[in-house]
Design a protein around this motif. Sequence first.
Motif, PDB file in Angstrom:
ATOM      1  N   PRO A 199     -27.396  13.389   5.334  1.00 44.15           N
ATOM      2  CA  PRO A 199     -28.563  13.102   4.499  1.00 44.15           C
ATOM      3  C   PRO A 199     -29.119  11.698   4.665  1.00 44.15           C
ATOM      4  N   LEU A 200     -28.244  10.707   4.820  1.00 47.96           N
ATOM      5  CA  LEU A 200     -28.711   9.329   4.893  1.00 47.96           C
ATOM      6  C   LEU A 200     -29.565   9.082   6.125  1.00 47.96           C
ATOM      7  N   LEU A 201     -29.138   9.633   7.268  1.00 51.86           N
ATOM      8  CA  LEU A 201     -29.936   9.484   8.482  1.00 51.86           C
ATOM      9  C   LEU A 201     -31.213  10.313   8.404  1.00 51.86           C
ATOM     10  N   TRP A 202     -31.119  11.507   7.814  1.00 53.97           N
ATOM     11  CA  TRP A 202     -32.313  12.338   7.680  1.00 53.97           C
ATOM     12  C   TRP A 202     -33.369  11.622   6.852  1.00 53.97           C
ATOM     13  N   LEU A 203     -32.942  10.972   5.758  1.00 52.17           N
ATOM     14  CA  LEU A 203     -33.894  10.253   4.915  1.00 52.17           C
ATOM     15  C   LEU A 203     -34.562   9.127   5.685  1.00 52.17           C
ATOM     16  N   SER A 204     -33.769   8.414   6.501  1.00 49.10           N
ATOM     17  CA  SER A 204     -34.345   7.337   7.301  1.00 49.10           C
ATOM     18  C   SER A 204     -35.380   7.869   8.276  1.00 49.10           C
ATOM     19  N   GLN A 259     -39.691  18.868  15.094  1.00 45.67           N
ATOM     20  CA  GLN A 259     -38.687  19.007  16.146  1.00 45.67           C
ATOM     21  C   GLN A 259     -37.701  17.845  16.114  1.00 45.67           C
ATOM     22  N   GLN A 260     -38.202  16.649  15.851  1.00 40.39           N
ATOM     23  CA  GLN A 260     -37.306  15.493  15.791  1.00 40.39           C
ATOM     24  C   GLN A 260     -36.377  15.580  14.591  1.00 40.39           C
ATOM     25  N   LEU A 261     -36.905  16.043  13.460  1.00 41.74           N
ATOM     26  CA  LEU A 261     -36.056  16.197  12.284  1.00 41.74           C
ATOM     27  C   LEU A 261     -35.100  17.384  12.441  1.00 41.74           C
ATOM     28  N   LYS A 262     -35.587  18.460  13.041  1.00 43.84           N
ATOM     29  CA  LYS A 262     -34.778  19.662  13.194  1.00 43.84           C
ATOM     30  C   LYS A 262     -33.642  19.445  14.182  1.00 43.84           C
ATOM     31  N   LEU A 263     -33.958  18.849  15.340  1.00 41.19           N
ATOM     32  CA  LEU A 263     -32.919  18.610  16.339  1.00 41.19           C
ATOM     33  C   LEU A 263     -31.978  17.499  15.899  1.00 41.19           C
ATOM     34  N   TYR A 264     -32.421  16.745  14.884  1.00 41.00           N
ATOM     35  CA  TYR A 264     -31.606  15.678  14.314  1.00 41.00           C
ATOM     36  C   TYR A 264     -31.118  14.697  15.347  1.00 41.00           C
ATOM     37  N   MET A 265     -32.068  14.003  15.924  1.00 40.05           N
ATOM     38  CA  MET A 265     -31.755  12.987  16.926  1.00 40.05           C
ATOM     39  C   MET A 265     -31.906  11.606  16.317  1.00 40.05           C
ATOM     40  N   GLU A 266     -31.131  10.687  16.830  1.00 36.76           N
ATOM     41  CA  GLU A 266     -31.382   9.292  16.530  1.00 36.76           C
ATOM     42  C   GLU A 266     -32.607   8.903  17.324  1.00 36.76           C
ATOM     43  N   PHE A 267     -33.726   8.833  16.653  1.00 36.94           N
ATOM     44  CA  PHE A 267     -34.958   8.486  17.342  1.00 36.94           C
ATOM     45  C   PHE A 267     -35.515   7.253  16.652  1.00 36.94           C
ATOM     46  N   PHE A 268     -34.716   6.190  16.685  1.00 35.52           N
ATOM     47  CA  PHE A 268     -35.060   5.011  15.918  1.00 35.52           C
ATOM     48  C   PHE A 268     -35.835   4.011  16.758  1.00 35.52           C
ATOM     49  N   GLY A 269     -36.779   3.372  16.149  1.00 34.58           N
ATOM     50  CA  GLY A 269     -37.518   2.299  16.799  1.00 34.58           C
ATOM     51  C   GLY A 269     -37.710   1.172  15.822  1.00 34.58           C
ATOM     52  N   ARG A 270     -38.735   0.403  15.991  1.00 34.01           N
ATOM     53  CA  ARG A 270     -38.946  -0.769  15.148  1.00 34.01           C
ATOM     54  C   ARG A 270     -39.110  -0.397  13.678  1.00 34.01           C
ATOM     55  N   GLU A 271     -39.762   0.740  13.424  1.00 35.37           N
ATOM     56  CA  GLU A 271     -40.038   1.120  12.048  1.00 35.37           C
ATOM     57  C   GLU A 271     -38.921   1.953  11.429  1.00 35.37           C
TER      58      GLU A 271
END
Length: 770
Positions: free
Chosen positions: A199-204, A367-379
């Motif tokens: 949940p914590l990563l999903w919220l981010s 797709q990014q939320l569903k596949l649940y990837m770390e797709f982190f950038g500046r924001e």
Amino acid sequence: MPEVLVIETAYWSLSVWTKEIEKPRKQLLATHQARGNPLPETSLRFSPALAYPVIRSETGEIPVLDTQENIQLPKPVFFENRTYEFEFLFSKDVTDTAIIHPSLSVESSFRLTRGSLRGGINFGNDIGWFRLGILFWAEEHEITQHISFEVLPLKMDLQHDFRIIHGEIDRLYPLWRFSIAKKTVQEFNLQRRPHEYFPLLWLSLFNTFRIELLNAVKVIVRSPHSRLMPIIRHAKPESIRGRINAPLEEKIRAGILQNDKPCRYRLLEHRLSVNTPENRFVKMVLTQCNRKLKEFKKKAVDANASYGYERLSDSFFREIDLWQTELTQRLTDPLFREVGNDYDGMPYESIVLHHKTGYAKVYKIWQQLKLYMEFFGRESEISVKSVAELYEIWCLLEIRRLLNELGFEEEVFRSADLVNSGVEKRLRNGQGTAFNFTRSDGIKIRLAHEPLFPVNNKQHHREIISWTTPQKPDILLEAEFTDGGKIFWIFDAKYRIDPENRNHDSIPDDAINQMHRYRDALIHINDKPDGKAPQSRPVIGAFVLYPGLFAEKTGTNPYFTAINAVGIGGFPLLPGRENLWLKEFLTEKFSDPKISSLYRRPDTDDFLLHESVRIPPTGLTLSRYSDLTLVAMAKNKAPEYNKRFRNGTARWYHMPVETYGRKLAGEKTIREIRHCAIYMYDPETKERNLEFIYDVQSVKKICRLELSEEQAGDTEKNNNGNYWLFELGPSRRREMPLDLPGARFLLTGLTDILRANDWNELSNRHQVSS
């Protein structure tokens, strides 16, 4: 001292103050210069952008030309483990002011006094971006303003060192490092790795794409996708308008001719409809996101109650409520009232979802939320556990790596027992990770994280306990040797450096004192009636691991003397470095089979010989063996001297200190010798028969020229070398002399001497013989 930062706007001004700001700046500069890295850039971020703010540091005003989202500061300002005082002053037109931050501890540190908000914050070991919000009313509008700045570590490089630490920890403790509502958050570079739902990563991630998602839905609502959909209805002949096909015309004519009652006829029409699979997909995305936000809030509320204190602020929950409200408002749009809830996938490849404006954005985000990837950038930002916690886990993994380099192979890995705790991960019952290693020479090692030693002497299944208070060191290293003996060392990770020592990075005194506590507090309980002491202290060394920086290839560990003398000290440990001093320590203890010229299989005696282990309480002596026996040869001297050794009446035996140290074990065991088995070489028969064993009354070091003829068989007035002089007591005689194959030196046991029928049957204690 002036404020380190001042920001002035039309409605409010902020001043930040801390004392002695140059001291941490110099430490930060030294940290980065030692690594050959430039100082990190320091900036302020504003959300929303500020219009023509006035910004000053203690060095002067910083030019601002336009509306700004990002302002570069000339010098770093915010550092770990420092207290900063913040003061917001508001204009007369401003009312209802409040601080906004997910952490309740941050919000509660501010108070409203005389038209200003004042508060003090110590960032402790929380590093990364600190995002502080203020909420106020002005000109009948509610205004929210966020200010962000980076809190820098002083002992490590935030970009390089912590990237290594995070990578190592993620392989062992997946998702454990992420936390909720810490003071700071950290940004993440682009990565692509699937995760379990957390949940914590999903919220981010949702927060990252939230505005894009809402804007995309606005576009869809303004120009929704529709298509001609087949619609079947039934109507009476008089209600039918327009052209009808021939088959239907024939049916109607036949019905009229038959004079039947008026009936309804099936009509197939095509109308434009928004109840398409694409729109049902968009509605499903909004519904799922809304549901997950609701679930997250419930878990966060439950977790907040379980901490024993309120950790999450009301503004944190209000923000989640706001996100839910935004999604609900989109779902109440007339478009989605006409769209069904029965989305069960796309029956075909939809060009609309892939290419049409709005739909393509919603599809990509889902797709990014569903596949649940770390797709982190500046924001994309998320809180992580404190640096001290991360450093502790990394130290465990670094010892593991060094053991692997010494030829130890992991036999059993008991992964960390991670469980969901609200919206975070934690270790079940405080138990950590354990690694079991074996090596081809038979040595076994267990490396445990945070083992708990309870206060309960009635728990007989526990070999090691504490009699006073529970003990929980960070790392326990247990080595078991082929002789069955076990040796224990403790390592405690401390993300701290003594600020008072300017000569080199050193460990704070209280951290060293804690190592003394661990070694003294832990007691091994021996319940077996095997003649051994029922209680003993199993830990022979306790060491602090700390982020000190040294030129290890050319320097000397400042704690080298203390480690050798008392078994207490420390080792600097940093990511991305060889950490040679700790590696040399482990190599000395366990040897390295890859270096054949230096390798010798260690056993328990090797560790119990060290002076640091053999320091007894005043008035007592310590010994490894109660019957340690020296086997040595007496040289032919005066006839009377030789005669006493041949008939078992000798009273003295001497040996050069240098010979004993080279052949046997030096001074570490000399005072432990309880018996001497002295034999002589018979030049006529060329035999060496061991027949008499003497009790040892005393051992002392003496200069050779001070030895009398009675003690040494002759005098050497010009020899000022040091000798060991054994005062011999009564002797006992073997039933049969033991023939020795050549000149021999050996440390063995009395029982072995009395019972052995062959030289090879004698035990070899301390692995020293010739």
